[in-house]
Design a protein around this motif. Structure first.
Motif, mmCIF file in Angstrom:
data_model
loop_
_atom_site.group_PDB
_atom_site.id
_atom_site.type_symbol
_atom_site.label_atom_id
_atom_site.label_comp_id
_atom_site.label_asym_id
_atom_site.label_seq_id
_atom_site.Cartn_x
_atom_site.Cartn_y
_atom_site.Cartn_z
ATOM 1 N N LYS A 1 -9.488 -2.846 -1.509
ATOM 2 C CA LYS A 1 -10.704 -3.672 -1.505
ATOM 3 C C LYS A 1 -10.348 -5.133 -1.235
ATOM 4 O O LYS A 1 -11.042 -5.828 -0.496
ATOM 5 C CB LYS A 1 -11.421 -3.538 -2.845
ATOM 6 N N GLN B 1 0.834 -1.195 0.000
ATOM 7 C CA GLN B 1 0.000 0.000 0.000
ATOM 8 C C GLN B 1 0.874 1.252 0.000
ATOM 9 O O GLN B 1 0.640 2.177 -0.782
ATOM 10 C CB GLN B 1 -0.914 0.013 1.222
ATOM 11 N N ARG C 1 -7.166 1.544 -4.999
ATOM 12 C CA ARG C 1 -8.535 1.226 -4.560
ATOM 13 C C ARG C 1 -8.806 -0.275 -4.641
ATOM 14 O O ARG C 1 -9.376 -0.862 -3.723
ATOM 15 C CB ARG C 1 -9.551 1.974 -5.421
ATOM 16 N N HIS C 2 -8.380 -0.892 -5.737
ATOM 17 C CA HIS C 2 -8.581 -2.322 -5.888
ATOM 18 C C HIS C 2 -7.789 -3.080 -4.827
ATOM 19 O O HIS C 2 -8.282 -4.029 -4.217
ATOM 20 C CB HIS C 2 -8.174 -2.790 -7.289
ATOM 21 N N PHE D 1 -4.184 5.342 -8.598
ATOM 22 C CA PHE D 1 -5.223 5.435 -7.575
ATOM 23 C C PHE D 1 -6.240 4.307 -7.733
ATOM 24 O O PHE D 1 -6.675 3.716 -6.740
ATOM 25 C CB PHE D 1 -5.909 6.803 -7.629
ATOM 26 N N MET D 2 -6.587 3.991 -8.971
ATOM 27 C CA MET D 2 -7.527 2.883 -9.202
ATOM 28 C C MET D 2 -6.898 1.558 -8.758
ATOM 29 O O MET D 2 -7.575 0.699 -8.189
ATOM 30 C CB MET D 2 -7.944 2.835 -10.669
#
Length: 95
Positions: A81, A50, A77-78, A73-74
């Motif tokens: 999640k 991260q 986010r994944h 950023f995407m």
């Protein structure tokens, strides 16, 4: 023969996350997939992944590459999640 796609599928990260690690560590994607698999098996390894992606986002923004920052950023986010956010603490963190 095992392919890059196979390695990515087995490492616990998706392709965008592996590319982010490769960028951060200046490694070929195949080596980044191996690094990702290794890190995810460490007690605080997901936290390290991260942090690496977050650093890549900051670097992209610092050089004005908003499109790349958006892609990273995407990926972050994944990753969050799938692996959950790292706890926030003050000061540098070491594995």
């Amino acid at each position: 023969m095992i392919s890059l796609t196979d390695c990515i599928a087995l490492c616990g990260l998706d392709e965008a996350e592996v590319r982010a690690l490769a960028e951060h560590e200046h490694l070929p994607e195949i080596a980044a997939a191996a690094l990702g698999a290794y890190l995810l098996h460490l007690p605080r390894g997901a936290e390290k992944v991260q942090q690496m992606i977050e650093e890549d986002i900051r670097d992209a923004l610092d050089r004005g590459d908003r499109a790349h920052a958006r892609d990273l950023f995407m990926a972050l986010r994944h990753f969050l999640k799938e692996h959950g956010p790292a706890p926030r603490t003050r000061g540098p963190q070491a594995l």
